[in-house]
Motif scaffolding. Sequence first.
Motif, mmCIF file in Angstrom:
data_model
loop_
_atom_site.group_PDB
_atom_site.id
_atom_site.type_symbol
_atom_site.label_atom_id
_atom_site.label_comp_id
_atom_site.label_asym_id
_atom_site.label_seq_id
_atom_site.Cartn_x
_atom_site.Cartn_y
_atom_site.Cartn_z
ATOM 1 N N ASP A 354 0.824 -1.197 0.000
ATOM 2 C CA ASP A 354 0.000 0.000 0.000
ATOM 3 C C ASP A 354 0.870 1.263 0.000
ATOM 4 O O ASP A 354 0.443 2.321 0.414
ATOM 5 N N VAL A 355 2.098 1.113 -0.478
ATOM 6 C CA VAL A 355 2.958 2.294 -0.610
ATOM 7 C C VAL A 355 2.449 3.119 -1.800
ATOM 8 O O VAL A 355 2.337 2.607 -2.913
ATOM 9 N N HIS A 356 2.117 4.361 -1.558
ATOM 10 C CA HIS A 356 1.625 5.227 -2.627
ATOM 11 C C HIS A 356 2.727 5.442 -3.669
ATOM 12 O O HIS A 356 3.903 5.530 -3.327
ATOM 13 N N ALA A 357 2.305 5.506 -4.934
ATOM 14 C CA ALA A 357 3.287 5.598 -6.028
ATOM 15 C C ALA A 357 4.252 6.769 -5.834
ATOM 16 O O ALA A 357 5.445 6.657 -6.128
ATOM 17 N N HIS A 358 3.739 7.892 -5.318
ATOM 18 C CA HIS A 358 4.622 9.042 -5.159
ATOM 19 C C HIS A 358 5.660 8.830 -4.065
ATOM 20 O O HIS A 358 6.795 9.275 -4.183
ATOM 21 N N ASP A 359 5.262 8.159 -3.004
ATOM 22 C CA ASP A 359 6.217 7.833 -1.944
ATOM 23 C C ASP A 359 7.269 6.873 -2.486
ATOM 24 O O ASP A 359 8.460 7.006 -2.214
ATOM 25 N N PRO A 388 -5.464 5.320 -7.807
ATOM 26 C CA PRO A 388 -5.254 6.744 -8.066
ATOM 27 C C PRO A 388 -4.011 6.987 -8.921
ATOM 28 O O PRO A 388 -3.909 7.969 -9.632
ATOM 29 N N PHE A 417 11.406 -0.150 4.422
ATOM 30 C CA PHE A 417 11.350 1.170 5.042
ATOM 31 C C PHE A 417 9.927 1.546 5.434
ATOM 32 O O PHE A 417 9.669 2.050 6.518
ATOM 33 N N PHE A 418 8.999 1.299 4.521
ATOM 34 C CA PHE A 418 7.614 1.674 4.810
ATOM 35 C C PHE A 418 6.885 0.606 5.629
ATOM 36 O O PHE A 418 5.686 0.711 5.849
ATOM 37 N N ALA B 6 14.561 9.022 5.840
ATOM 38 C CA ALA B 6 14.046 9.081 7.204
ATOM 39 C C ALA B 6 13.842 10.521 7.648
ATOM 40 O O ALA B 6 13.032 10.805 8.530
ATOM 41 N N LEU B 8 12.678 12.831 5.598
ATOM 42 C CA LEU B 8 11.377 13.191 5.020
ATOM 43 C C LEU B 8 10.253 12.437 5.729
ATOM 44 O O LEU B 8 9.292 13.025 6.194
ATOM 45 N N TYR B 9 10.416 11.116 5.754
ATOM 46 C CA TYR B 9 9.362 10.284 6.339
ATOM 47 C C TYR B 9 9.689 9.981 7.796
ATOM 48 O O TYR B 9 10.106 8.878 8.130
ATOM 49 N N LEU B 14 5.030 8.523 9.193
ATOM 50 C CA LEU B 14 4.674 7.153 8.822
ATOM 51 C C LEU B 14 3.497 6.665 9.667
ATOM 52 O O LEU B 14 2.552 6.050 9.159
ATOM 53 N N LYS B 18 -0.257 5.777 8.200
ATOM 54 C CA LYS B 18 -0.826 4.421 8.306
ATOM 55 C C LYS B 18 -2.097 4.414 9.139
ATOM 56 O O LYS B 18 -3.023 3.655 8.856
ATOM 57 N N ASP B 42 -3.835 12.870 -5.831
ATOM 58 C CA ASP B 42 -4.263 12.973 -4.436
ATOM 59 C C ASP B 42 -5.561 13.758 -4.354
ATOM 60 O O ASP B 42 -5.768 14.729 -5.081
ATOM 61 N N GLY B 64 -4.359 9.550 -0.819
ATOM 62 C CA GLY B 64 -3.166 10.336 -1.128
ATOM 63 C C GLY B 64 -1.930 9.613 -0.666
ATOM 64 O O GLY B 64 -1.999 8.520 -0.105
ATOM 65 N N CYS B 65 -0.809 10.238 -0.904
ATOM 66 C CA CYS B 65 0.470 9.661 -0.505
ATOM 67 C C CYS B 65 0.651 9.825 1.004
ATOM 68 O O CYS B 65 -0.155 10.468 1.676
ATOM 69 N N ALA B 66 1.718 9.231 1.514
ATOM 70 C CA ALA B 66 1.982 9.280 2.955
ATOM 71 C C ALA B 66 2.101 10.718 3.455
ATOM 72 O O ALA B 66 1.615 11.055 4.536
ATOM 73 N N ILE B 67 2.733 11.575 2.645
ATOM 74 C CA ILE B 67 2.953 12.957 3.083
ATOM 75 C C ILE B 67 1.614 13.702 3.186
ATOM 76 O O ILE B 67 1.343 14.371 4.182
#
Lengths: 420, 148
Positions: A354-359, A388, A417-418, B6, B8-9, B14, B18, B42, B64-67
């Motif tokens: 479920d890692v988003h493509a942008h990440d 998406p 990492f994720f 690390a 950034l995230y 994280l 999640k 997003d 959306g993405c993690a960020i």
Amino acid sequence: MSTGNSTAEPLPPVRDLSALRADFPILNQAVNGHPLVYLDNAATSQKPVAVIEAMDRYYRCDNANVHRGIHELSNRATATMENSRARAARFLNAARSSEVVFTRGTTESINLVAATWGADNLRPGDQILLTEMEHHSNLVPWQLVARRTGAELVFLPVTGDEGLLDLARLDALLTPRVRLFALTHVSNTLGTVNPVAELCERARKVGAVSLVDAAQSAGHLPLDVQAIGCDFLACSGHKLCGPTGIGLLYGRQEQLEAMPPWQGGGEMISSVDFHESRWNVVPHKFEAGTPNIAGSVGLHAAFDYLDAIGRQRIFQHDQELAGYAYERLTTLSGTRVFGPRTGRSGVVSFLLDDVHAHDLVTAADQFGVALRGGHHCNQPLMRKLGVPSTARASFYFYNTRAEVDRLIEVLREIRRFFGG
Amino acid sequence: MFDDLADLYQQVILDHSKSPRNFHRLDPADRTAEGTNPLCGDNITVFLRMDGARIKELSFQGSGCAISKASASIMTESLQGRTLTEVKGLFDQVHDMVTTGKSPASDMGKLAVFAGVHRFPARVKCAILPWHAVLAALEGQVNPVTTE
């Protein structure tokens, strides 16, 4: 004397594709502390020294404005540009040089046809048949012309994650109401290679005009507009080792001749009065203003470069790498890979857990691996796939199996990492 | 090997991506607005319940993405009880921080975890998206806002 590439000898045959990496200085660098692995070729390819030097030479030795000029440099520039056109015609196997119009790229080529042929030929109730895998550049121009003319858009569906056109639906959709069938040769997201010759023939049978978006195919597989039998074909220079800002529109002579001009200005006219003008002959009718002469020189060098390798070889190499990447990605747990299992081009879209493509793409970049993540200008297709966005790796002849291995290794790190 | 990543995230990001907080629809909501980032697809909708000029309750939904998800989640935690003027002030500080990396003048609490974003210019939009949406909701904009 002219130092343009118009007199270039055919290049010797290439034995080892990996040796060609030396022709691409940009590939030899570290990004974020790691050797660059460039897997974003569907967005743009890198340029070999031969192309860079041809353009450099043109500006150093031959630069002037084309046509109208009488002096030596202008004559050279004109000859250079028209040589590039003849070379482009050979590259596409067009019957005549006059069937090749220089544009800024695929997008402009398609917009040109939509604005001229479309405006002249489409009436309320007419249909434009597209497919669900079209890039926005082969969708939005038709939306614009449909709005202006009252024509209607219909779509040949794409089936499942495999991403093939649902050809069983073609008979029902390709009716005599369809005036134009515009479709992509190779999907920039799915990697699907569509049977364009067969589809253009089906279009012709119902009296529809056909347009092939060859942005992803022209530099990757043998292309023959006469064998395909299309009325129009569009491609970009920068995706096939050429410079940005130049591309081609192929149009069958009788189609181009029947079309009204596009932009007005110099070069596209034969005579101008205060109130009206007469148009220049095809293809110049469609080339208002000073063209991208240096771009055409780079494009010429790119065609020579690619044909010295052989596009059939490039296609085989792309397919081998994509097949290898597909196999390794599917055996990596938690991945979802899109597009056909076999017979695909060198484009592989995927998702990782479920890692988003942008990440994923940001993380891969930290390891020097250049991917693309997003909707790839395919928003309706993404909705259809129920995602998406995807991450995409796209290959060219200078990519290697070791780079695919590196991609997989990096994906494992990213998943770790994720916390996948 | 993971140092920049690390940065950034951060763990907090994280964690929030999640298990996003306030990740649901408020129905009925007094204010709502949608934010989209066309580049990455997003899409975040924020829902607000007001108590006069102050935000009483705040939630979000979307993909959306993690960020962007973590930014929305932490933002919803940070804006309870704030007024439009206060939200604008915080937005300016967050915007400054994620574009220049400059340390904020005041204590930003958890929002400070987004400082690392400035080194990833392509990702600034992701962090800012929910803020655009919440400002649009507070200002009563009808059309979806985009980061483009």
